[in-house]
Design an enzyme around this catalytic site. Structure first.
Site, short mmCIF file in Angstrom:
data_model
loop_
_atom_site.label_atom_id
_atom_site.label_comp_id
_atom_site.label_asym_id
_atom_site.label_seq_id
_atom_site.Cartn_x
_atom_site.Cartn_y
_atom_site.Cartn_z
N GLY A 175 54.96 26.67 -107.78
CA GLY A 175 54.77 25.38 -107.12
C GLY A 175 53.36 24.88 -107.33
O GLY A 175 53.14 23.77 -107.76
N PHE A 176 52.38 25.71 -107.03
CA PHE A 176 50.96 25.40 -107.20
C PHE A 176 50.57 24.14 -106.44
O PHE A 176 49.57 23.50 -106.75
CB PHE A 176 50.61 25.27 -108.69
CG PHE A 176 51.12 26.42 -109.53
CD1 PHE A 176 50.70 27.70 -109.26
CD2 PHE A 176 52.04 26.21 -110.54
CE1 PHE A 176 51.18 28.78 -110.00
CE2 PHE A 176 52.53 27.28 -111.27
CZ PHE A 176 52.10 28.56 -111.01
N ILE A 198 56.97 31.84 -103.04
CA ILE A 198 56.76 30.96 -104.20
C ILE A 198 56.35 31.76 -105.43
O ILE A 198 55.73 31.24 -106.34
CB ILE A 198 55.76 29.84 -103.88
CG1 ILE A 198 54.40 30.41 -103.45
CG2 ILE A 198 56.29 28.94 -102.77
CD1 ILE A 198 53.31 29.35 -103.31
N GLY A 199 56.71 33.03 -105.41
CA GLY A 199 56.38 33.90 -106.53
C GLY A 199 55.20 34.79 -106.22
O GLY A 199 54.78 35.60 -107.04
N THR A 200 54.66 34.64 -105.01
CA THR A 200 53.45 35.37 -104.66
C THR A 200 53.74 36.76 -104.11
O THR A 200 52.82 37.56 -103.97
CB THR A 200 52.67 34.58 -103.59
OG1 THR A 200 53.60 34.21 -102.57
CG2 THR A 200 52.08 33.32 -104.17
N ARG A 202 41.87 42.41 -96.41
CA ARG A 202 42.67 43.62 -96.63
C ARG A 202 43.79 43.31 -97.60
O ARG A 202 44.46 42.28 -97.49
CB ARG A 202 43.24 44.09 -95.30
CG ARG A 202 44.05 45.36 -95.42
CD ARG A 202 44.24 45.96 -94.04
NE ARG A 202 45.22 47.02 -94.07
CZ ARG A 202 46.17 47.14 -93.17
NH1 ARG A 202 46.27 46.26 -92.17
NH2 ARG A 202 47.02 48.14 -93.24
N LYS A 247 43.05 37.94 -95.82
CA LYS A 247 42.59 36.59 -96.12
C LYS A 247 43.50 36.05 -97.21
O LYS A 247 44.30 36.80 -97.78
CB LYS A 247 41.16 36.62 -96.66
CG LYS A 247 40.11 37.24 -95.75
CD LYS A 247 38.75 37.18 -96.43
CE LYS A 247 37.67 37.83 -95.58
NZ LYS A 247 36.35 37.75 -96.24
N GLY A 267 45.85 33.39 -102.97
CA GLY A 267 46.53 32.63 -104.01
C GLY A 267 45.63 31.64 -104.74
O GLY A 267 45.84 31.36 -105.91
N GLU A 268 44.65 31.10 -104.09
CA GLU A 268 43.85 30.03 -104.68
C GLU A 268 42.46 30.51 -105.07
O GLU A 268 41.89 30.05 -106.06
CB GLU A 268 43.75 28.85 -103.70
CG GLU A 268 44.97 28.83 -102.79
CD GLU A 268 45.49 27.47 -102.39
OE1 GLU A 268 45.35 26.51 -103.14
OE2 GLU A 268 46.06 27.41 -101.29
#
Ligand SMILES: Cc1cc2nc3c(=O)[nH]c(=O)nc-3n(C[C@H](O)[C@H](O)[C@H](O)COP(=O)(O)OP(=O)(O)OC[C@H]3O[C@@H](n4cnc5c(N)ncnc54)[C@H](O)[C@@H]3O)c2cc1C
Ligand code: SF4
Lengths: 324, 729
Positions: free
Chosen positions: B230-231, B459-461, B618, B691, B694-695
């Site tokens: 998605g990003f 979302i693939g994460t 973590r 934390k 993804g970004e």
């Protein structure tokens, strides 16, 4: 995409006798289907060339014969091609991706349409797609477009790599048309510059097909090389590419061939640079002097200006590498 | 403990064998197909749409235009115009009609025959042409931050400082281009709507659709078990999903709409073009005295919506500096609505800040890493709040050691391999830690398996995997006895998968539900204890391997559930972010180290080495976490070197709306990537210490590469992407 009929005739005679206006040939389909999906072209009938018996790669009296239906992958991997005409193999291996090369054919690659983004999107005007509608690329995003051979009606480039190598090697094409037999035409006379008819791209007559490509041998062919400069390392079209062949003996350049990709309305030969090399010593200063003239005659439309300098540098790199 | 172990992602096998079902792959009976027709002008009105020829084509069921489309309730909708509600055109590629036919091919053929006539108007297609129209964003950062900030007196500090750097950086329009394009299947049953749609937020899609169609939220079911990337472009409920539901209602049968790759460039947002002015001032030792970061970003015409790229937020907190000013302005033009794209704000903003820091280091003749360390912040310089956790110093140190940063020589062009120019560069990464309320439910089934349920998305994460890990640990179950259900709006609600907050939001809910379920199992076990337990209490029991283990005897989960004669034993939890997190500044951090090789003649740039060290709190699942790090860095390499959506100025239409001409990196562009986890648990934001991840890893990549390119060539590129034409000078 519009609906279409698919026919699969056998042999060249079957293919040609079945042809009528509105038909299109389909080989690997890797370019044609994209254009059809985007409604850039809408043939009513597709004639599949797969049963044409034109797949062979062979040597005839020392010349290379490439059947029009030979795949890019087959030609690239062929041992004779790699030994006697390495620039052909390299140009193909630097083209597209393994998947596309497994499907794409010699004939289809010679007839790939331009990658000009305006041409490939029917939401834009484009003289090539809709004659007389205008050329928005001239004043728009023309970074990838031609610096050689364009006109005030079109500055599209021919995007394929293989014909650049073939142009440098003085290849000839065998063409066959319905009712009129076959003819042999130098590749140099095959492509048409846009002039005021950019929609006419080749010398092909209605219904005429490419059956065969003939490439003569020679020391310049054996000592040949392809350099391709692009925006990413693989799977991208050339910004500038150079096919060079040098015949050198006793340190003297006996023959030189240079053709460029990514910069011309057709694969672009550089006869004046070749002349500047012939009979000279194969050393860096000669290469530098000759390569400095590689951009002569180029015309920038704006964003593609960098290609002029890049052309000089690419030719120099190719010459130095092939002589090394 | 399964948490923290490198395990295979649970959805991996389903995906590689093609059994994971994506939105477009559901097959309700009697489904029809829809295709969008889009405008070819950027401004004006639709004068008329001739559908006669198209309507007469085989299989065509209906053609919807603003003339016959149902009127929607647009109150509160964030994307307005392209819903066929009016005749006005605000950008090229706006949806103007939708063709519905029995088969996809019939719909495509007919769509090409729809003739749209326009009354074109003057369009502003380029941000540069409207800079004097820049305005303060109406809705900045969803109200979580102000568009402007000022601490101290940056102007005064600037004038008196020993060393100053002032430069303008620009970033282009970029498109997300996930592997899976947008797709929606919609099906109505009376006033109940079911949609299978590719989305990062099923709850948001449910709310938006319910509101647009004026039905209660409960009437809308949104299903999305898998997302093919998605990003950010699947974060909002974009028009195609709504139009599919309109079409389904119109033809009274299920309808599928798959957005084409070309339409992906005009249907679901993009990263906005930005022009950023950076001013830095420092004393001779490199202590920062002032930072001024002024960002301009393009947005759409207000009738379509507004999105403000928040480029300056990181500049407010990253370095210790007494005088910091930031501002954000938007420039409305005839382009579609921009949106979040991986590391929104930071990806573009940190290109500017971290390039400027490099320029400052050059000016001061200080090592760029030393400059960062000299300005290391122990508290948020703008809010004054302490950081909830910060392992950035260790990221710098470990990253530099692994990379061999000390071998860098200062002068540009001073490192070579033969004739090839080598450059090394570094940059800091940071991204805020976000968390939202979330709910989860866990059921212990009679067969002894646990079913973990939450209305989140994967979302693939790796959400399937991490949810199962947490539950398995608390419940003492092996992973293969935990099943995860997500991606269905009938499940307990969870936030959208954006802002890197899924793990931080959903995992605490799963953990809390699991702890309650454990408690229930204890109670049930103690209600009819084995004789050997005697007077054992809860504190004598523990869960392991599918049993309640007490002194000298055990009761299996299977026995516990079956002897109650219920379908399952269930516990649920709704959790909210801790109040304490308001008193802290919460961020993930990292340090990026890049080596590039530049061809001395042709000026092609190749990234040849990468080390990234990240404090992402973590780490629950090192393997899926490393995938995020690698993916983010690759995304950043694309941003640095090739990604750019190119717009024809005259028509406002995209010239490279396909992935042959919109370049993203291929394998050959990506070097071996070394990643290092620096785990500084953030226990303020969640008890789990996580934390976002993804970004973060794409932040700073573009700057590290630009800095390395400068180091290799002496040419400073302030305008992305860094293509060879800019280096041919
Ligand atoms: C993403 C991508 C990247 C690419 N990158 C490159 C690249 O870097 N370099 C490069 O050179 N190419 C590249 N290509 C293009 C690819 O090489 C061509 O699509 C391929 O060579 C076309 O061959 P085909 O057999 O599939 O042709 P088709 O698509 O079947 O046909 C193309 C055209 O040729 C006509 N035709 C085919 N055979 C004959 C014949 N024998 N006689 C008369 N007419 C005929 C067809 O009617 C059609 O008009 C790329 C393609 C893609 C999709
Ligand atoms: S350059 Fe040629 S192909 Fe491109 S828009 Fe102009 S006319 Fe069309």
């Amino acid at each position: 995409m519009q609906s279409f009929e698919l026919i699969r005739p056998r042999g060249i005679d079957g293919i040609l006798s079945d042809w009528h206006p509105g038909d299109a040939f389909i080989a690997g389909g890797t370019d044609l289907l994209q254009l059809m999906k985007n409604d850039v072209v809408a043939p009513e009938r597709l004639t599949d060339l797969d049963n044409s018996d034109l797949h062979a790669i062979s040597l005839v009296d020392g010349s290379l014969h490439l059947g029009a239906l030979a795949t890019m992958a087959e030609v690239a991997a062929h041992v004779d091609v790699k030994r006697e005409w390495p620039v052909i193999s390299q140009a193909l291996l630097l083209s597209a991706s393994p998947q596309v090369r497994n499907m794409g054919t010699v004939g289809g690659n010679l007839l790939q349409r331009t990658r000009c983004g305006y041409f490939r999107d029917v939401g834009f005007d484009c003289n090539k797609r809709r004659p007389g509608s205008g050329c928005p690329a001239l004043r728009g995003d023309n970074r990838e477009l031609a610096i050689f051979g364009g006109s005030s009606h079109c500055i599209a480039t021919h995007p394929s790599d293989l014909p650049v190598a073939l142009m440098a090697l003085d290849a000839q094409l065998d063409l066959a048309a319905p009712g009129s037999g076959t003819r042999r035409l130098p590749l140099a006379q095959f492509y048409r510059l846009p002039g005021d008819t950019p929609h006419i791209e080749t010398a092909l007559r209605p219904g005429e097909m490419i059956t065969n490509v003939v490439v003569p041998p020679g020391p310049h062919a054996r000592n040949s090389l392809y350099v391709k400069v692009r925006d990413r390392t693989s799977f991208a079209f050339a910004l500038v590419s150079a096919a060079v062949g040098l015949a050198v003996s006793d340190g003297v350049i006996r023959d030189a061939r240079i053709a460029l990709g990514g910069v011309g309305a057709m694969p672009w030969r550089l006869p004046h640079v070749e002349a500047a090399l012939r009979g000279q010593r194969a050393d860096t200063s000669v290469f530098e002097t000759a390569a400095a003239r590689a951009g002569d005659g180029a015309i920038s439309a704006g964003l593609n200006k960098f290609k002029i300098e890049l052309t000089r540098r690419t030719v120099l790199r190719a010459l130095r590498t092939v002589a090394a | 403990m399964i948490v923290g172990q490198s395990i295979e992602r649970l959805d991996g096998r389903l995906k590689v064998t093609g059994r994971a079902r994506y939105a477009a792959e559901f097959k309700p009976p009697n489904m029809a197909h829809a295709v969008l027709v889009q405008s070819t002008v950027a401004a004006g009105t639709v004068a008329g749409i001739d559908t006669t020829a198209a309507k007469a084509m085989p299989g065509v069921l209906q053609i919807m235009t603003s003339a016959n489309a149902e009127k929607l309730n647009l109150k509160g909708a964030s994307v307005l115009q392209p819903l066929l509600q009016g005749n006005e055109i605000f950008h090229n590629g706006q949806h103007v009609a939708i063709v519905i036919a029995t088969t996809l091919q019939q719909a495509q053929a007919a769509a090409a025959r729809v003739r749209v006539r326009y009354n074109p108007a003057e369009a502003v297609t380029m941000m540069e042409a409207a800079l004097n129209q820049a305005s303060v964003p109406r809705n900045f950062s969803n109200g979580r931050a102000e568009p402007d900030s000022r601490t101290g007196d940056p102007d005064a500090a600037m004038t008196s400082a020993a060393v100053r750097v002032e430069a303008t950086y620009t970033t282009p329009i970029e498109h997300h281009n996930p592997m899976e394009p947008h797709a929606t299947i919609a099906s109505w049953d009376g006033d109940r709507l079911t949609v299978w749609t590719a989305t990062q937020g099923i709850s948001g899609a449910q709310l938006t659709l319910a509101s647009l169609f004026g039905v209660p939220k409960e009437n809308v079911t949104v299903i999305c078990p898998f997302v093919g990337g998605g990003f950010g472009c699947k974060g909002t409920n974009w028009p195609p999903a709504t139009l599919t539901a309109m079409a389904a209602r119109e033809v009274n049968r299920p309808v599928k709409l798959e957005v084409t790759r070309q339409q992906m460039f005009t249907s679901n947002g993009y990263r906005a073009r930005t022009i950023q002015k950076l001013k830095l001032a420092a004393n001779k030792d490199g202590k920062l005295l002032a930072i001024q970061h002024d960002g301009l970003a393009q947005t759409s015409m207000p009738e379509v919506g507004e999105f403000a790229e928040a480029v300056g937020l990181a500049s407010r907190m990253l370095y210790a500096c007494p005088n910091i000013g930031t501002s954000h302005r938007v420039v409305a033009i005839n382009q579609g609505l921009p949106t979040y794209m991986r590391a929104p704000g930071e990806a573009s903003g940190m290109f500017a800040l971290e390039s400027a820091m490099d320029e400052l280091a050059v000016r001061l003749a200080i090592d760029p890493l030393k400059l960062r360390l000299a300005n290391y912040a122990n508290a948020d310089a703008t809010s004054g709040k302490p950081f909830s956790s910060k392992g950035l110093r260790e990221c710098y140190e470990k990253g530099a050691a692994a990379f061999g940063w000390q071998r860098r020589t200062q002068a540009p062009g001073s490192m070579r391999d033969g004739r090839v120019l080598i450059g090394v560069g570094m940059a800091t990464a940071t991204y805020p830690t976000n968390r939202s309320p979330a709910s989860a439910q866990i059921r212990m089934m009679p067969d002894g398996t646990a079913v973990v349920r939450s209305g989140t998305q994967d979302i693939g994460t790796g959400t399937y995997t991490t949810m199962a890990q947490i539950a398995a640990d608390v419940l003492g179950l092996p992973l293969e006895r935990v099943r995860v259900e997500l991606g269905d709006s009938r499940l307990p609600p969870a936030p959208g998968s954006g802002g890197s907050m899924t793990t931080a939001s959903v995992l605490p809910a799963v953990q809390s539900a699991a702890i309650q379920l454990r408690d229930k199992l204890f109670v049930l076990a103690l209600a009819r204890p084995p004789a050997a337990w005697g007077t054992a209490a809860k504190s004598d029991l523990r869960l392991e391997n599918g049993v309640v283990q007490g002194p000298g005897a055990q009761v299996s989960f299977i026995d516990l559930v079956t002897r109650e004669a219920v379908s399952f034993v269930e516990a649920a939890a709704d959790v909210n972010p801790d109040a304490a997190s308001k008193d802290h500044s919460s961020h993930a951090f990292g340090a990026q180290f890049a080596e590039v090789r530049v061809d001395p003649d042709l000026r092609t740039v190749k990234v040849s080495r990468w080390v990234g060290a990240f404090d992402c709190g973590r780490v629950i699942s090192p393997k899926t976490a490393r995938s995020q790090l690698i993916g983010g860095i690759v995304f950043g390499i694309g941003m640095a070197l090739m990604e750019e959506t190119r717009v024809d100025a005259e028509t406002g239409r995209t010239v490279n709306a396909n992935i042959a001409d919109y370049l993203v990196p291929v394998n050959a562009d990506v070097p071996e990537i070394e990643t290092i986890f620096v785990e500084a648990p953030d226990l303020v934001t969640t008890g789990l210490g996580v934390k976002g991840i993804g970004e973060l890893p794409m932040v700073g990549v573009a700057a590290a590469i630009a800095n390395a390119v400068w180091h290799a060539t002496g040419v400073r590129i302030r305008d992305l992407p860094i293509r060879l034409d800019k280096l041919l000078v």
